[in-house]
Design a protein around this motif. Sequence first.
Motif, PDB file in Angstrom:
ATOM      1  N   ARG A  30      18.993  45.587  62.340  1.00  0.00           N
ATOM      2  CA  ARG A  30      19.476  44.204  62.392  1.00  0.00           C
ATOM      3  C   ARG A  30      18.427  43.216  61.897  1.00  0.00           C
ATOM      4  NH1 ARG A  30      24.548  42.381  62.239  1.00  0.00           N
ATOM      5  NH2 ARG A  30      24.819  44.599  62.775  1.00  0.00           N
ATOM      6  N   SER A  78      17.577  44.129  67.384  1.00  0.00           N
ATOM      7  CA  SER A  78      18.277  43.705  68.603  1.00  0.00           C
ATOM      8  C   SER A  78      18.282  44.807  69.658  1.00  0.00           C
ATOM      9  CB  SER A  78      19.720  43.321  68.256  1.00  0.00           C
ATOM     10  OG  SER A  78      20.402  44.448  67.717  1.00  0.00           O
ATOM     11  N   THR A 103      13.155  37.611  67.244  1.00  0.00           N
ATOM     12  CA  THR A 103      14.052  38.749  67.462  1.00  0.00           C
ATOM     13  C   THR A 103      15.360  38.579  66.698  1.00  0.00           C
ATOM     14  OG1 THR A 103      14.999  37.740  69.464  1.00  0.00           O
ATOM     15  CG2 THR A 103      13.067  39.147  69.739  1.00  0.00           C
ATOM     16  N   ASP A 105      19.364  39.409  66.217  1.00  0.00           N
ATOM     17  CA  ASP A 105      20.456  39.554  67.181  1.00  0.00           C
ATOM     18  C   ASP A 105      21.752  39.849  66.433  1.00  0.00           C
ATOM     19  OD1 ASP A 105      21.819  39.606  69.558  1.00  0.00           O
ATOM     20  OD2 ASP A 105      21.425  37.513  70.099  1.00  0.00           O
ATOM     21  N   ARG A 106      22.719  40.372  67.175  1.00  0.00           N
ATOM     22  CA  ARG A 106      24.073  40.500  66.641  1.00  0.00           C
ATOM     23  C   ARG A 106      24.769  39.149  66.763  1.00  0.00           C
ATOM     24  NH1 ARG A 106      25.528  45.973  65.711  1.00  0.00           N
ATOM     25  NH2 ARG A 106      23.541  47.089  65.660  1.00  0.00           N
ATOM     26  N   TYR A 111      29.092  40.101  71.428  1.00  0.00           N
ATOM     27  CA  TYR A 111      28.706  40.250  72.826  1.00  0.00           C
ATOM     28  C   TYR A 111      29.929  40.718  73.638  1.00  0.00           C
ATOM     29  CZ  TYR A 111      24.100  37.956  72.496  1.00  0.00           C
ATOM     30  OH  TYR A 111      22.794  37.652  72.203  1.00  0.00           O
ATOM     31  N   THR A 118      23.553  45.946  71.335  1.00  0.00           N
ATOM     32  CA  THR A 118      23.880  44.550  71.620  1.00  0.00           C
ATOM     33  C   THR A 118      23.713  44.282  73.108  1.00  0.00           C
ATOM     34  OG1 THR A 118      25.495  44.548  69.824  1.00  0.00           O
ATOM     35  CG2 THR A 118      25.641  42.771  71.436  1.00  0.00           C
ATOM     36  N   ASN A 120      22.643  40.744  75.895  1.00  0.00           N
ATOM     37  CA  ASN A 120      22.493  39.296  75.958  1.00  0.00           C
ATOM     38  C   ASN A 120      21.011  38.959  75.842  1.00  0.00           C
ATOM     39  OD1 ASN A 120      22.475  36.579  76.440  1.00  0.00           O
ATOM     40  ND2 ASN A 120      23.650  36.664  78.340  1.00  0.00           N
ATOM     41  N   GLN A 121      20.582  38.449  74.704  1.00  0.00           N
ATOM     42  CA  GLN A 121      19.173  38.191  74.450  1.00  0.00           C
ATOM     43  C   GLN A 121      18.741  36.783  74.837  1.00  0.00           C
ATOM     44  OE1 GLN A 121      19.156  41.391  70.759  1.00  0.00           O
ATOM     45  NE2 GLN A 121      18.170  39.431  70.418  1.00  0.00           N
ATOM     46  N   HIS A 131      17.476  29.405  69.860  1.00  0.00           N
ATOM     47  CA  HIS A 131      18.484  30.146  69.104  1.00  0.00           C
ATOM     48  C   HIS A 131      18.688  29.491  67.743  1.00  0.00           C
ATOM     49  CE1 HIS A 131      19.845  32.922  72.239  1.00  0.00           C
ATOM     50  NE2 HIS A 131      19.656  31.928  73.086  1.00  0.00           N
ATOM     51  N   ASN A 158      15.296  33.517  68.542  1.00  0.00           N
ATOM     52  CA  ASN A 158      16.351  34.523  68.381  1.00  0.00           C
ATOM     53  C   ASN A 158      17.279  34.107  67.243  1.00  0.00           C
ATOM     54  OD1 ASN A 158      17.571  36.976  69.615  1.00  0.00           O
ATOM     55  ND2 ASN A 158      19.349  35.628  69.850  1.00  0.00           N
ATOM     56  N   PRO A 160      20.690  35.413  64.907  1.00  0.00           N
ATOM     57  CA  PRO A 160      21.747  36.388  64.614  1.00  0.00           C
ATOM     58  C   PRO A 160      21.893  36.588  63.108  1.00  0.00           C
ATOM     59  CG  PRO A 160      22.712  34.259  65.134  1.00  0.00           C
ATOM     60  CD  PRO A 160      21.225  34.093  65.286  1.00  0.00           C
TER      61      PRO A 160
END
Length: 523
Positions: A30, A78, A103, A105-106, A111, A118, A120-121, A131, A158, A160
């Motif tokens: 990811r 992730s 990091t 994330d998806r 989620y 996956t 919850n980050q 984010h 974070n 995605p």
Amino acid sequence: MNPSTTQARVIVDELVRNGVRHVVLCPGSRNAPLSFALHQAEQKGLLTVHVRIDERSGGFLALGLAKTGAPAVVTCTSGTAVANLHPAVVEAQLTNVPLIALTADRPVDLYRAGASQTINQHDVLGIQTLHLPEGVDEPTTRSLICRAIATDGPTHVNVPFRPPLTPDDDEWPTSDRTPWTATDRTFTVETRPSELPPRTLVLLGDDRPERLLKASRLGWPVIAEPTAPGGLRHGSLLLNAGLPEHLKPDAVLVVGRVTLSRGQQAVLKSVPIVHAVGDQAQWPDTQFTASRASTWLPEPADHDGEWLQAWQSAVKNVSVAVDDLLDAEPWPTGLHVARDLTQAVPSGSLVFVGSSNPIRDVDYAGERRPDITIHANRGAAGIDGSVSTAIGLAVVHDGPAYALMGDLTFLHDSNGLLADRRPDLTIVVLNDDGGGIFSLLEQGAPEHGQSFERIFGTPHGTDMAALCAGYRIPHSTVDGQEEFRSALARPKGLQVVEVQAKRGELRSLHQRLKSTVSNIFSR
């Protein structure tokens, strides 16, 4: 250009504009857009990438890279990879180290949908998460990266990413090298007049270097943990053996987190005035004895010259007695190794000291030298990540670098030896085949001898030479003091020097050490 690639290149470009020069990359799927962007930036000479397959070791490598004040980044994929950064982030949070956990994330719609890797980050690292928006939103992305850089201590960023995760061109953002938002990370130290009495003792722990340095020059007697500047040699040992009446202070000034010595805590309980200095509501006060707390340093109104001279004389006598005791003991013990290392390393050296016994051995027996710098992970005081932290510090240090740690500490982060870049660093491992620290604690008392080895001593019997050979790291075992000192010549590459010791007489030695100091003042 696809959105994930564009986003990753903007992130990396803004990190470079803000002065980031070292990034630790833990490979994954990811975070592939970031991996490609980082490799591209490295090829352009904009930064240096360090690759680690173990996220926990990678986090501590970034911690070491950032310990001297320049922000460093660790990035990973992730899922549980993110959670493995938590120990390093905890240490960075407690010591104000500018570590940035970047990091992947998806997308949020995956989620709770059963998607692989996956979790919850959000705030998973115990600090607030910035984010970044999904896709191409350059102003927001650049602004949030600048905010991350400006944050005091560690930051979690974070982001995605949605497929495609690989680039389809080799474009790079504009060549403008100024940050989107200019920030100032300068920390200033303020001093004010105080009402502290002439007989004030200063305790220095883990804190901002600028404040510690100024506090060490206030003119009062200073007992500093090894990571703090200045301080009287064997000062902590003097506290642990029990201060004689003529040396007892009327007040104590505490600067930074003093967590290493029970003697420190004892003196804090014995004085009527304790002035604690720290950041905002983070003043150091584990005994809840502080009568005043501030973010500024108190200026001494007066000094007691006779009392200062008594302290200097006492420390000189203790130093002679400790050296005589150690010279009469068979080599090696941890105290011998700590003394010899801090005396023998070249001027300009950096020394990282692991937790448990080594940092206490340096505190008790080490030389106080203004021409060397000592680091340790004293925030959470864990043994994890020490090899990686030491390597990170060595990478950015302009001079010879050393590390001193116990066998369990070394084994706990042996994956740190799997390094793509190997700095000039000598790692000294004091191998007493188990948990020597417990010999000195309550559980090491004779009445617990039947269970001690099984649940505290934990002998492992590891062949250190074979382990290092597996990582293709040079290893040597030294048997004598002169051979050890010779092994501390200026390092060339990454190497391990093993000193084998025994734990059996450790408790007795420390008891004799404290008795020797106590007897100096009872004559």
